[in-house]
Design a protein around this motif. Structure first.
Motif, PDB file in Angstrom:
ATOM      1  N   LEU A  34       0.849  -1.603  -0.153  1.00 28.16           N
ATOM      2  CA  LEU A  34      -0.227  -0.293  -0.433  1.00 28.16           C
ATOM      3  C   LEU A  34       0.688   1.467  -0.197  1.00 28.16           C
ATOM      4  CD1 LEU A  34      -2.894   0.445   0.129  1.00 28.16           C
ATOM      5  CD2 LEU A  34      -3.002   0.956   2.598  1.00 28.16           C
ATOM      6  N   ALA A  35       1.960   0.946   0.101  1.00 29.41           N
ATOM      7  CA  ALA A  35       3.038   2.347   0.196  1.00 29.41           C
ATOM      8  C   ALA A  35       3.471   2.803  -1.534  1.00 29.41           C
ATOM      9  CB  ALA A  35       4.046   1.693   0.362  1.00 29.41           C
ATOM     10  N   PHE A  36       2.777   2.398  -2.264  1.00 36.37           N
ATOM     11  CA  PHE A  36       2.859   3.131  -3.223  1.00 36.37           C
ATOM     12  C   PHE A  36       1.784   3.866  -3.455  1.00 36.37           C
ATOM     13  CE2 PHE A  36       5.060  -0.451  -4.347  1.00 36.37           C
ATOM     14  CZ  PHE A  36       6.159  -0.243  -5.007  1.00 36.37           C
ATOM     15  N   ALA A  37       0.446   3.580  -2.797  1.00 39.77           N
ATOM     16  CA  ALA A  37      -0.474   4.286  -2.921  1.00 39.77           C
ATOM     17  C   ALA A  37      -0.043   6.065  -2.457  1.00 39.77           C
ATOM     18  CB  ALA A  37      -2.064   4.022  -1.666  1.00 39.77           C
ATOM     19  N   PHE A  38       0.123   5.897  -1.164  1.00 38.08           N
ATOM     20  CA  PHE A  38       0.045   6.875  -0.088  1.00 38.08           C
ATOM     21  C   PHE A  38       1.856   7.526  -1.054  1.00 38.08           C
ATOM     22  CE2 PHE A  38      -0.097   4.154   3.006  1.00 38.08           C
ATOM     23  CZ  PHE A  38      -1.822   4.169   4.312  1.00 38.08           C
ATOM     24  N   ALA A  39       2.633   6.814  -1.715  1.00 37.55           N
ATOM     25  CA  ALA A  39       4.206   7.883  -2.204  1.00 37.55           C
ATOM     26  C   ALA A  39       3.292   8.472  -4.020  1.00 37.55           C
ATOM     27  CB  ALA A  39       4.524   6.941  -3.029  1.00 37.55           C
ATOM     28  N   ALA A  40       1.779   7.890  -4.150  1.00 34.98           N
ATOM     29  CA  ALA A  40       1.358   8.644  -5.659  1.00 34.98           C
ATOM     30  C   ALA A  40       0.857   9.559  -4.792  1.00 34.98           C
ATOM     31  CB  ALA A  40       0.249   8.111  -5.976  1.00 34.98           C
ATOM     32  N   LEU A  41      -0.375  10.427  -3.916  1.00 32.63           N
ATOM     33  CA  LEU A  41      -0.878  10.746  -2.787  1.00 32.63           C
ATOM     34  C   LEU A  41      -0.278  11.916  -2.595  1.00 32.63           C
ATOM     35  CD1 LEU A  41      -3.502   9.137  -0.700  1.00 32.63           C
ATOM     36  CD2 LEU A  41      -3.706  10.286  -2.670  1.00 32.63           C
ATOM     37  N   ASN A  42       1.306  11.536  -2.133  1.00 28.26           N
ATOM     38  CA  ASN A  42       2.420  12.927  -1.382  1.00 28.26           C
ATOM     39  C   ASN A  42       3.248  13.443  -2.906  1.00 28.26           C
ATOM     40  OD1 ASN A  42       4.193  13.444   0.977  1.00 28.26           O
ATOM     41  ND2 ASN A  42       4.957  12.625  -1.199  1.00 28.26           N
ATOM     42  N   ASN A  43       2.918  12.443  -3.917  1.00 26.97           N
ATOM     43  CA  ASN A  43       3.981  13.130  -4.670  1.00 26.97           C
ATOM     44  C   ASN A  43       2.495  14.086  -5.706  1.00 26.97           C
ATOM     45  OD1 ASN A  43       6.058  12.247  -4.180  1.00 26.97           O
ATOM     46  ND2 ASN A  43       5.938  10.357  -5.813  1.00 26.97           N
ATOM     47  N   ILE A  44       1.157  14.471  -5.993  1.00 24.43           N
ATOM     48  CA  ILE A  44       0.239  15.084  -6.602  1.00 24.43           C
ATOM     49  C   ILE A  44       0.454  16.328  -5.741  1.00 24.43           C
ATOM     50  CG2 ILE A  44      -1.729  14.642  -6.623  1.00 24.43           C
ATOM     51  CD1 ILE A  44      -2.346  12.502  -7.379  1.00 24.43           C
ATOM     52  N   THR A  45       0.354  15.551  -3.963  1.00 20.30           N
ATOM     53  CA  THR A  45       0.630  17.424  -3.412  1.00 20.30           C
ATOM     54  C   THR A  45       1.998  17.759  -3.317  1.00 20.30           C
ATOM     55  OG1 THR A  45      -0.896  16.008  -2.097  1.00 20.30           O
ATOM     56  CG2 THR A  45       0.178  18.172  -1.234  1.00 20.30           C
ATOM     57  N   GLU A  46       3.065  17.163  -4.085  1.00 19.33           N
ATOM     58  CA  GLU A  46       4.073  18.068  -3.799  1.00 19.33           C
ATOM     59  C   GLU A  46       4.668  18.726  -4.880  1.00 19.33           C
ATOM     60  OE1 GLU A  46       8.177  17.867  -2.220  1.00 19.33           O
ATOM     61  OE2 GLU A  46       6.980  17.153  -1.553  1.00 19.33           O
ATOM     62  N   ILE A  47       3.767  18.232  -6.013  1.00 20.58           N
ATOM     63  CA  ILE A  47       3.790  19.179  -7.186  1.00 20.58           C
ATOM     64  C   ILE A  47       2.988  20.519  -7.203  1.00 20.58           C
ATOM     65  CG2 ILE A  47       2.827  19.552  -9.576  1.00 20.58           C
ATOM     66  CD1 ILE A  47       3.000  16.396 -10.066  1.00 20.58           C
ATOM     67  N   ARG A  48       2.124  20.452  -6.674  1.00 22.83           N
ATOM     68  CA  ARG A  48       1.533  21.594  -6.410  1.00 22.83           C
ATOM     69  C   ARG A  48       2.136  22.759  -5.000  1.00 22.83           C
ATOM     70  NH1 ARG A  48      -0.593  21.717 -11.197  1.00 22.83           N
ATOM     71  NH2 ARG A  48      -1.222  19.793 -11.125  1.00 22.83           N
ATOM     72  N   ALA A  49       2.700  22.095  -4.208  1.00 22.40           N
ATOM     73  CA  ALA A  49       3.445  22.569  -3.267  1.00 22.40           C
ATOM     74  C   ALA A  49       5.245  23.420  -3.768  1.00 22.40           C
ATOM     75  CB  ALA A  49       3.742  21.689  -2.072  1.00 22.40           C
ATOM     76  N   ASP A  50       5.424  22.487  -4.128  1.00 21.37           N
ATOM     77  CA  ASP A  50       6.608  23.034  -4.929  1.00 21.37           C
ATOM     78  C   ASP A  50       7.005  23.991  -4.856  1.00 21.37           C
ATOM     79  OD1 ASP A  50       8.414  21.020  -2.972  1.00 21.37           O
ATOM     80  OD2 ASP A  50       8.224  19.357  -5.049  1.00 21.37           O
ATOM     81  N   ALA A  51       5.572  23.099  -6.603  1.00 23.47           N
ATOM     82  CA  ALA A  51       5.131  25.366  -7.743  1.00 23.47           C
ATOM     83  C   ALA A  51       4.697  26.800  -6.616  1.00 23.47           C
ATOM     84  CB  ALA A  51       3.738  25.267  -7.883  1.00 23.47           C
ATOM     85  N   LEU A  52       4.121  26.255  -5.779  1.00 25.90           N
ATOM     86  CA  LEU A  52       4.143  27.171  -4.473  1.00 25.90           C
ATOM     87  C   LEU A  52       4.694  27.675  -4.035  1.00 25.90           C
ATOM     88  CD1 LEU A  52       0.824  26.287  -3.341  1.00 25.90           C
ATOM     89  CD2 LEU A  52       0.531  28.535  -4.596  1.00 25.90           C
ATOM     90  N   LYS A  53       5.687  26.899  -3.836  1.00 22.26           N
ATOM     91  CA  LYS A  53       6.933  27.587  -3.058  1.00 22.26           C
ATOM     92  C   LYS A  53       8.574  28.126  -3.922  1.00 22.26           C
ATOM     93  CE  LYS A  53       9.917  24.584  -2.388  1.00 22.26           C
ATOM     94  NZ  LYS A  53      11.280  23.084  -2.116  1.00 22.26           N
ATOM     95  N   LEU A  54       7.925  27.663  -5.083  1.00 22.84           N
ATOM     96  CA  LEU A  54       9.270  28.554  -6.334  1.00 22.84           C
ATOM     97  C   LEU A  54       8.036  29.718  -6.526  1.00 22.84           C
ATOM     98  CD1 LEU A  54      10.307  25.774  -7.868  1.00 22.84           C
ATOM     99  CD2 LEU A  54      12.115  27.144  -6.776  1.00 22.84           C
ATOM    100  N   LEU A  55       7.093  29.768  -6.647  1.00 22.84           N
ATOM    101  CA  LEU A  55       6.095  30.912  -6.958  1.00 22.84           C
ATOM    102  C   LEU A  55       5.861  32.372  -6.191  1.00 22.84           C
ATOM    103  CD1 LEU A  55       3.906  29.807  -9.534  1.00 22.84           C
ATOM    104  CD2 LEU A  55       5.486  31.007 -10.427  1.00 22.84           C
ATOM    105  N   VAL A  56       6.119  31.715  -4.800  1.00 20.11           N
ATOM    106  CA  VAL A  56       5.044  32.526  -3.898  1.00 20.11           C
ATOM    107  C   VAL A  56       6.685  33.432  -2.409  1.00 20.11           C
ATOM    108  CG1 VAL A  56       3.376  32.933  -2.198  1.00 20.11           C
ATOM    109  CG2 VAL A  56       3.126  32.324  -4.524  1.00 20.11           C
TER     110      VAL A  56
END
Length: 654
Positions: free
Chosen positions: A523-545
């Motif tokens: 089940l670790a793959f499902a947790f990793a996928a959910l984390n990375n979906i959030t990571e994309i937007r979090a890293d984008a906000l971090k760099l832009l804002v």
């Protein structure tokens, strides 16, 4: 608008302190001289008075950047498929970027850097400059900006956000949740440069590919296969290994396609990678050119020996430094990690375990920080060919510290104690709690730092203006707000790496965790996928804002991290086979014939399949290879025509 009617954006900010002298003072103010020299260099200048400092915003017309690119001898792709030195007079011959601009952000930054640091004292005499009551000498042939930085008059030089493009990326990327993994990669490349765009392309592709093993892992969790459960785990493990091998191979294909679309010569960029950290002046590494000059200057009999000596000396330096890091990990970090894992296992009280974990995290944080500093010092004395090869060497060394820190405790619980419940608890803790906290810290810490600097700046202004104590004071200019924001820096080795080091490290540790313990916790793959979906937007906000606009990096691949991912695949083959042995051999006698033999066969077959799949999937798409062959053929035709023309002219002259 400038005089030619071209729209320009301010892309560089220079921070200088405010003068404490009266406005009527007519001394030789070096700030006025700096602004005047910027204008003479063709730059568009705007001065802004902030609360605590003065800011000089710089922009340039396309012609000014083109002249600088000609002086820098930047190579660009032409319409006939040949990379040649850029010349402003032959502007129409060169291919434009995907967004329609002539230069990429990395090329523009290089041009700005050349223009502002290329202002030198042209006369043979020394000139005396002053700022407030301080005087210093500007020597002949010396860079004005470098001199002012050494005197502390120029505090910082940093790139500015383009507000229009930044808001567009916020709407279309950071705040766009309609497609979880879609990203405007070309726009990211145009705004942030090659390296950051490559990271987000890799993160997006990795997240999309994670959806398949995540669905498989959820299926194993929800469906009870009964007596077939122990057979399903080896199948899941085998499929995930093949999945990971194919993922890396198809990433290579995508990376080569991106380089072709962005008109980047990978070999050239890797050899002359341009990098400036914290806006310090830097130039491309010239070790190869220096070696070439040395070879040309030596006697013919000594050329071969000189090159060979430098090559082997560099290899010995790298081997010595790697040995120091490995021995430090084995004799210092390994006992600490094993002691923590053992104490955690034998403790019965949860309170004691939490206290032990807090103490461990405190100790290991300082250990990895010291190890990172030692690694930076070791890399500095290596004979690396470029800044990117130095950064890769640092990545290998520091990743060894984090590899031991992240996985040795898991190996301990899985193999020695065979405690799979504790193993799953630790995996859940690290995949959910740790990564959620890391995402929160990545965005909250920069905001807190900015808020603290903003508070200090406003408070200092109120203290200086006693009469306006009751008046509300706030930052009025965007350039000052950007100056107060933190930089995109790495936790270790800031001299060689930026914030991408921590972002790639987080992905690599996650990849190793879900792959090396796939059989224990699908089940670790499902947790990793959910984390990375959030990571994309979090890293984008971090760099832009949250952060300043990062300094661009020209290197166009994920570098050493690709080798680390491939190493983790090999490690996962070994660890999952050991996990299967532990699952099947409940008595712990390691005599599960013929099961043990079958697991050993699976291990060897998977290692062979990894090699086969790596060769089966081409690393370049067919259209990329065809484009490269076409460009090479056109280059050969053009060179032949030029040689025939030169030969004909020589015959006519004779």
């Amino acid at each position: 608008m400038n005089e030619a009617g071209e729209e320009t954006d301010f892309e560089i900010g220079v921070v200088v302190p405010k003068s404490s002298l009266s406005e009527g003072y007519k001394g030789c103010d070096c700030i006025e001289l700096l602004v005047s020299e910027f204008r003479k260099a063709g730059l568009i200048v705007e001065r802004v008075n902030g609360l605590s400092d003065e800011f000089i915003k710089l922009a340039a017309t396309m012609e000014t950047l083109g002249r600088a690119a000609t002086e820098l001898q930047i190579k660009k792709l032409t319409h006939v498929g040949i990379d040649i030195l850029f010349e402003w007079d032959q502007l129409d011959a060169f291919v434009r970027q995907p967004d329609g601009s002539l230069f990429s952000w990395c090329e523009r930054f290089r041009c700005f850097h050349h223009l502002i640091y290329g202002i030198v004292q042209g006369t043979d005499s020394t000139r005396t400059l002053s700022f407030d009551d301080k005087q210093f000498q500007w020597g002949a042939g010396e860079s004005l900006l470098n001199r002012m930085e050494s005197e502390g008059i120029v505090k910082q030089v940093f790139p500015l956000h383009d507000e229009t493009k930044r808001k567009q990326l916020l709407r279309n990327w950071a705040l766009n949740w309609r497609d979880f993994t879609w990203q405007p990669i070309d726009e990211i490349y145009s705004y942030f440069g090659t390296k950051i765009a490559t990271y987000f392309a890799f993160l997006g592709m990795y997240t999309r590919w994670l959806l398949f093993p995540a669905a498989f892992g959820i299926t194993l969790r929800l469906i009870d296969f009964g007596p077939w459960q122990l057979l399903v785990l080896p199948i899941f493990f085998t499929i995930t290994i093949l999945w990971s091998v194919l993922f890396l191979q198809f990433w290579k294909r995508k990376n080569s396609a991106l380089l072709t679309r962005w008109q980047i010569n990978q070999m050239e960029e890797s050899e002359t990678g341009y990098k400036v950290i914290d806006a310090e002046r830097s130039v491309p590494i010239q070790s190869c050119m220096e070696l070439q000059k040395k070879v040309e200057s030596d006697k013919p009999k000594e050329r071969h020996n000189a090159v060979q000596k430098d090559e082997w000396f560099g290899q010995l330096l790298r081997f010595r430094n790697d040995a120091i890091v490995v021995l430090g990990i084995i004799f210092l970090q390994l006992p600490l990690e094993l002691a923590y894992a053992h104490l955690y296992e034998v403790q019965e009280s949860d309170i004691t375990r939490y206290g032990l974990t807090a103490l461990y995290l405190l100790v290991i944080q300082y250990y990895t920080r010291i190890g990172g500093k030692i690694s930076v010092n070791l890399v500095r004395y290596e004979n690396n060919k470029s800044s990117e090869s130095s950064a890769n060497s640092l990545v290998y060394k520091v990743f060894g510290l984090y590899f031991m820190q992240s996985y040795i405790g898991l190996f301990y619980h899985a193999i020695l104690y065979r405690n799979f419940m504790t193993l799953r608890q630790i995996l859940i803790q690290r995949l959910i709690v740790s990564q959620v906290l890391e995402n929160l810290l990545e965005n909250s810490i920069p905001y807190l730092k900015y808020s603290y600097k903003k508070f200090r700046t406003v408070h200092k202004k109120k203290r200086e203006d006693g009469s306006s104590a009751g008046k509300k004071i706030q930052l009025a200019y965007r350039v000052e707000k950007e100056y107060l924001k933190p930089t995109y820096s790495a936790s270790n080795g800031q001299e060689l790496e930026d914030g991408l080091f921590d972002d790639f490290l987080e992905l690599a540790l996650q990849f190793g965790m879900i792959m090396m313990f796939a059989c224990a916790f699908p089940l670790a793959f499902a947790f990793a996928a959910l984390n990375n979906i959030t990571e994309i937007r979090a890293d984008a906000l971090k760099l832009l804002v949250m952060l300043r606009r990062p300094v661009p990096r020209a290197d166009a691949t994920i570098g050493a991290w690709l080798n680390i991912f491939q190493f983790l695949i090999v490690m996962s083959i070994c660890t999952n086979c050991v996990l299967l042995v532990c699952l099947y051999d409940q008595e712990g006698k390691w005599k599960i014939e013929p099961g043990l033999a079958a697991i050993l066969i699976i291990e060897h077959v998977l290692l062979l399949l990894k090699f086969v799949f790596s060769r089966f999937v081409p690393e370049e798409p067919a259209w990329v290879k065809a484009t490269r062959v076409k460009n090479a053929a056109q280059a050969q035709v053009m060179c032949s025509k030029q040689l025939r023309s030169i030969y004909s002219q020589e015959r006519k002259t004779n």
